[in-house]
Design an enzyme around this catalytic site. Sequence first.
Site, short mmCIF file in Angstrom:
data_model
loop_
_atom_site.label_atom_id
_atom_site.label_comp_id
_atom_site.label_asym_id
_atom_site.label_seq_id
_atom_site.Cartn_x
_atom_site.Cartn_y
_atom_site.Cartn_z
N ASP A 178 -42.50 -27.72 4.80
CA ASP A 178 -42.67 -29.18 4.69
C ASP A 178 -44.05 -29.49 5.25
O ASP A 178 -44.95 -28.68 5.10
CB ASP A 178 -41.54 -29.90 5.43
CG ASP A 178 -41.24 -31.28 4.86
OD1 ASP A 178 -42.19 -32.07 4.70
OD2 ASP A 178 -40.07 -31.59 4.59
N HIS B 215 -46.16 -29.43 2.55
CA HIS B 215 -46.19 -30.64 1.74
C HIS B 215 -47.47 -31.42 1.97
O HIS B 215 -47.93 -32.16 1.10
CB HIS B 215 -44.97 -31.52 2.04
CG HIS B 215 -43.70 -31.00 1.43
ND1 HIS B 215 -43.68 -30.05 0.46
CD2 HIS B 215 -42.40 -31.34 1.67
CE1 HIS B 215 -42.42 -29.79 0.12
NE2 HIS B 215 -41.63 -30.56 0.83
#
Length: 557
Positions: free
Chosen positions: A298, A332
Amino acid sequence: MKHISGRIYSSKIAFACIFLFSAGSACAQQKTTLPVIQQVKFKNDTTNIITFGAKGDGVSLNTQSINKAIAAVSQKGGGVVLIPGGLWLTGPIELKSNVNLHLKRDAILQFTDDFNQYKLVEGNWEGQPAWRNQSPISGNNLENIAITGTGIIDGNGGAWRMVKKDKLTESQWKKLTSSGGVVSEDGKMWYPSEKTVKGSKTKNAGVIQAGKTAADYEDIKDFLRPNLLVLTNCKKILLEGVTFQNSPAWNLHPLLCEDLTLRNLQVKNPWFAQNGDGVDVESCKNVLIEGSTFDVGDDGICIKSGRDEAGRKRGVPTENVIIRNNVVYHAHGGFVIGSEMSGGAKNIWVYDCSFIGTDIGLRFKTTRGRGGVVENIYINNINMIDIPGEAILFDMYYAAVDPVPLAGEKRETIKTVTVPVTEATPQFRNFYIKDVVANGADKAIFFRGLPEMNIKDIHLENVTIQARKGIEIIEATGIFLKNVNVITEDTNPVVQIQNGANVSVNGLKYKDGSTLLFNLTGEKTKGIKISATDVSKAKKSSNIGAEVGKNAMEISK
């Protein structure tokens, strides 16, 4: 700074750092002094966990031995707790003040996959008070603590995480599902247990509610994944040299901490790890993150300060942060603020960093309901390659989905409506971004503010980005682009401005023969000033929508 016999030799990190923007541009010279981060210091004494009965055989559970060693050293006034070479299986470890937990190079500290070893505790998840399984490593209300060395800390996260089928190969999926657990009815998701399944279907799972105890959450316990390391209300912290990997959720989560240094770390999670962030600095003050490498599932390096009403009630911004000389691989976002930034964020310096294959490079995200002000952010000398999404993104419509859609995934277009401004309205303002190079991105630059609260006063200078698409500016005021070079495949248009006001573009460079240079839409679009830009290299210099005022754009040499 060196670690020798348990001592940390500290040096002050205060010096003048000047982010210079060219004279005559809309960006004034920004003179800023970096914050001072106080450093840790320990007694010379070293205690080996073996003296408390620990066994590095990968089978013996060493929870009590390690915790007793830490407590004993702290009670004696502090020192070093040494984890020597070996595979040390353990349950949750609780740090104590004045202790440096030091891992040798050939030491692996692995946390057990026996969920019964992790009790439910009152903690915090995504900016809100919540019941969570106790973190593998935690500390509360401590001072002068460290984890150092060159060993490995492994959170055994694969035992906890749910996994999407779309993120694995066919053989990986077969191996995972044959190991046990539960596959969803549609066959698209694997869960470690029935408790995880139930938790995934429970609204606001784990959120603390009046009158409920830990026992009331037992039926969803497995879903309440812990962060690998959580430090709360601690002062003078050092994490140096160690590899943190394979976390059930976020890897590193300092919360309400002060004087925090992260140096020369390796932080890793599988690329498909949901909520597998690298570091989430939440409501902290005086922070240094340097020389570290992140490769996670992430966001890589992320700034937070609480979520929605809970974050606003806490009211503690993350401030006085230095982030330098770091590398982020898969994530991300490389450097990220949000989306839980309800307490605000300010006075943050990011420089000399590289992002390689991160979904988004510089990522600033929020949404209605958050509130909070993010301001005075200084970013300099950033290099990126192979960015699947945007190189630079400001988005106030964050929707808690992966930044890059999976193959075949369809997402609805945002419907723009104006709502009243309240304390729950977030704000992004006063960003200074200079000397950025990106080779390969889907979109170069994207700004999307709210109609009731535009993104404001964003300064970009000396930026070169090779991307499929160019620049898009939506609901933004006071955008200053100087010496920006966008080399795009899609040149229709190079720059899209929708309801943008007071946008200054000076020295824009673009591909010769571009179809359309500027496309202006939206009745609020005005004050678009183009200078030192050869608009004749485009087949058409501008297209102005009928709703846009006649004098909205001014082009000068």
